[in-house]
Design a protein around this motif. Structure first.
Motif, short mmCIF file in Angstrom:
data_model
loop_
_atom_site.label_atom_id
_atom_site.label_comp_id
_atom_site.label_asym_id
_atom_site.label_seq_id
_atom_site.Cartn_x
_atom_site.Cartn_y
_atom_site.Cartn_z
N LYS A 321 -62.00 33.85 -7.55
CA LYS A 321 -61.84 34.68 -6.35
C LYS A 321 -62.89 35.78 -6.28
N LEU A 322 -63.25 36.34 -7.43
CA LEU A 322 -64.29 37.37 -7.44
C LEU A 322 -65.64 36.75 -7.05
N ASP A 323 -65.92 35.56 -7.58
CA ASP A 323 -67.15 34.85 -7.20
C ASP A 323 -67.14 34.58 -5.69
N ASN A 324 -65.98 34.21 -5.17
CA ASN A 324 -65.87 33.94 -3.73
C ASN A 324 -66.10 35.19 -2.90
N LEU A 325 -65.62 36.34 -3.40
CA LEU A 325 -65.84 37.60 -2.70
C LEU A 325 -67.33 37.90 -2.60
N TYR A 326 -68.02 37.75 -3.70
CA TYR A 326 -69.47 37.99 -3.68
C TYR A 326 -70.17 37.01 -2.74
N HIS A 327 -69.69 35.78 -2.74
CA HIS A 327 -70.31 34.77 -1.87
C HIS A 327 -70.14 35.11 -0.40
N VAL A 328 -68.93 35.51 -0.02
CA VAL A 328 -68.69 35.78 1.39
C VAL A 328 -69.45 37.03 1.84
N ILE A 329 -69.65 37.99 0.95
CA ILE A 329 -70.46 39.17 1.30
C ILE A 329 -71.91 38.76 1.50
N ARG A 330 -72.41 37.86 0.64
CA ARG A 330 -73.79 37.38 0.82
C ARG A 330 -73.94 36.66 2.15
N VAL A 331 -72.96 35.84 2.51
CA VAL A 331 -72.99 35.14 3.80
C VAL A 331 -72.98 36.14 4.94
N ALA A 332 -72.11 37.16 4.85
CA ALA A 332 -72.03 38.17 5.90
C ALA A 332 -73.35 38.91 6.05
N GLU A 333 -73.98 39.25 4.94
CA GLU A 333 -75.26 39.95 4.99
C GLU A 333 -76.33 39.07 5.63
N LYS A 334 -76.32 37.79 5.30
CA LYS A 334 -77.30 36.86 5.87
C LYS A 334 -77.13 36.76 7.39
N LEU A 335 -75.88 36.80 7.84
CA LEU A 335 -75.59 36.69 9.27
C LEU A 335 -75.59 38.05 9.97
N HIS A 336 -75.84 39.12 9.22
CA HIS A 336 -75.84 40.49 9.75
C HIS A 336 -74.48 40.89 10.33
N LEU A 337 -73.42 40.44 9.65
CA LEU A 337 -72.06 40.80 10.06
C LEU A 337 -71.59 42.03 9.29
N PRO A 338 -71.24 43.12 9.97
CA PRO A 338 -70.62 44.25 9.27
C PRO A 338 -69.35 43.79 8.55
N VAL A 339 -69.09 44.37 7.39
CA VAL A 339 -67.93 43.98 6.59
C VAL A 339 -66.88 45.09 6.65
N VAL A 340 -65.80 44.82 7.35
CA VAL A 340 -64.70 45.78 7.49
C VAL A 340 -63.84 45.68 6.23
N GLU A 341 -63.73 46.77 5.49
CA GLU A 341 -63.06 46.76 4.19
C GLU A 341 -61.86 47.68 4.18
N GLY A 342 -60.79 47.27 3.48
CA GLY A 342 -59.62 48.13 3.36
C GLY A 342 -58.59 47.57 2.40
N THR A 343 -57.45 48.24 2.32
CA THR A 343 -56.42 47.86 1.36
C THR A 343 -55.12 47.42 2.01
N GLU A 344 -54.99 47.53 3.32
CA GLU A 344 -53.83 47.16 4.12
C GLU A 344 -52.66 48.14 4.00
N MET A 345 -52.17 48.33 2.78
CA MET A 345 -51.01 49.19 2.54
C MET A 345 -49.76 48.73 3.28
N ASN A 346 -49.63 47.43 3.51
CA ASN A 346 -48.40 46.93 4.12
C ASN A 346 -47.58 46.10 3.14
N SER A 347 -47.85 46.28 1.87
CA SER A 347 -47.08 45.62 0.82
C SER A 347 -47.00 46.55 -0.38
N PRO A 348 -45.83 46.63 -1.05
CA PRO A 348 -45.68 47.54 -2.18
C PRO A 348 -46.76 47.34 -3.24
N GLY A 349 -47.27 48.45 -3.75
CA GLY A 349 -48.25 48.39 -4.82
C GLY A 349 -49.69 48.44 -4.36
N GLN A 350 -49.94 48.28 -3.06
CA GLN A 350 -51.32 48.31 -2.60
C GLN A 350 -51.88 49.73 -2.65
#
Length: 441
Positions: A321-350
């Motif tokens: 999953k961590l490798d996948n995260l890095y991969h999708v960020i690389r894809v987003a950067e290649k496509l010039h897509l801003p990456v909206v990041e957050g934690t949600e906070m709609n489930s206990p423990g987040q």
């Protein structure tokens, strides 16, 4: 006194929230509460109690806590509604906090109707977002679409509750009395229903052993006294065993259960927001084809991607999953897509905010900050003069997405919240250079 005022920020009474925030700001201005300098951490995906926040945070509460934490940019996102928008942006202005607001919903992607995307067990269904809306009062043509999102979600909840009530008898809910009272504007979610079932069961079975036996029998798994009356594990078990795929109340959604992604993107764009494709963890068949999926999303207007990093890695351990995260960020950067990041906070423990100093996230933090500034700049320009990231003005003034991103990042990182009003009333003839000149000290 400060603790009391912070507690009042979560009141369902909007006047009490407004007065509490005003009092806290007065204390901060008088030096009685120390607020830090703005840092580099961001969280652009926090749900409020207008859909479901696991800590009960109102828009004002999240804004206040974001300012106390020194966040560079903060953003709220609620399911199917823009109810938090005005309050949150007003609070941000009062606090000198860079903020934006949007919504999240689910959509149908016909091109991927045979593949699971990011809604487990539901082929063709995808969670989807719009960010940077300028106002909760969307244009008249879009109001029916927005109202439909809320109404469809509530109808789905009521139908689901009816099926779950039969299974959990004698623990049965009344939607108006037991569920809608848990949220200030009637936009209840499955998580509200889980909390309501936990509360109702505790009222009926007062002895811990009886309550544990009830849940163990109804959920088909061992529930211990330590999980009562409403622990994270119990709430998640109620949702999984009664409401999600395989649960007694679950009904597989059909093609007409959710709006098409293309129609949702059209609504978001017409209302002044930025359509955002959401990404889970890269393990589904749909997300394994992320570039094809993004091509489909972008072809109908998606211009950014959302990630929730904390669920994609275990500190100190490498993983797919961590490798996948890095991969999708690389894809987003290649496509010039801003990456909206957050934690949600709609489930206990987040978390309130991600650990951007961690080994796993530190290399990605600059991408998140750059993207947050782009979204914030869009929010300000669109709200003040209609010249946002997805506007005709932006299309006319930037030859490519890279140039557009560079301008909006520069504006978002440079402008101070107290300067936002200086961008009011700008017309279509203004140049990007002239916009930046408006905010120079």
């Amino acid at each position: 006194m400060t603790e009391k005022l912070e507690h009042e920020l979560d009141s369902f009474d909007p006047n009490q929230r407004k007065n509490a925030l005003s009092a806290l700001c007065e204390k901060a201005n008088a030096g009685q509460i120390a607020l830090p300098e703005t840092g580099t951490d961001v969280n652009l995906h926090c749900h409020t109690f207008f859909s479901y926040n696991t800590y009960g945070y109102s828009p004002s509460k999240f804004a206040w806590l974001a300012r106390k934490a020194g966040l560079a940019v903060a953003g709220v996102v609620d399911f199917d509604v823009l109810d938090a928008l005005n309050e949150f942006l007003d609070a941000c202005k009062l606090l000198g906090l860079k903020g934006c607001a949007g919504l999240e919903t689910r959509v149908f992607v016909p091109e991927f109707e045979d593949k699971v995307i990011n809604s487990p067990g539901e082929p063709g269904i995808s969670y989807h977002m719009g960010v940077g809306f300028p106002s909760a009062n969307v244009p008249k043509q879009q109001k029916n679409f927005l109202d439909g999102l809320r109404q469809t979600a509530q109808r789905r909840n009521r139908d689901l509750m009816g099926r779950v009530n039969k299974h959990l008898h004698p623990v049965e809910l009344d939607y108006e009395r037991d569920v809608l009272t848990l949220t200030p504007s009637g936009n209840a979610t499955e998580r509200h229903m889980c909390s309501a079932y936990a509360r109702k069961a505790a009222e009926i079975f007062e002895k811990p052993e009886e309550l544990a036996n009830f849940w163990s029998e109804k959920l088909g798994m061992e529930i211990t006294a330590s999980q009562l009356p409403d622990s994270r594990d119990l709430l998640n078990a109620i949702r999984a065993k009664t409401m999600k795929r395989g649960g007694v109340g679950y009904v597989q959604p059909g093609k007409g259960s959710f709006p098409r992604m293309a129609d949702t993107n059209s609504f978001i764009l017409a209302a002044g927001g930025i359509p955002v494709h959401t990404w889970l963890d890269g393990t589904s068949d749909g997300e394994k084809a992320i570039e094809e999926l993004l091509d489909v999303a972008m072809s109908t207007g998606a211009a950014a991607i959302n990630v929730i990093p904390d669920r994609n890695y275990t500190p100190g351990a490498s993983s797919v999953k961590l490798d996948n995260l890095y991969h999708v960020i690389r894809v987003a950067e290649k496509l010039h897509l801003p990456v909206v990041e957050g934690t949600e906070m709609n489930s206990p423990g987040q978390k309130f905010v991600d650990d951007f100093a961690s080994k796993e996230l530190e290399p990605l933090a600059p991408v998140f900050l750059k993207s947050a500034h782009i979204i914030y700049a869009h929010s300000v320009l669109q709200r003040k003069c209609g010249l946002g990231y997805t506007s005709e003005w932006a299309s006319k003034n930037f030859e490519n997405v890279a140039g557009r991103n560079k301008f909006f990042e520069k504006l978002g990182s440079s402008i101070k919240p107290e300067q936002e009003d200086s961008l009011g009333g700008l017309n279509q003839d203004i140049t990007p250079k002239e916009v930046l000149a408006k905010i120079k000290n």
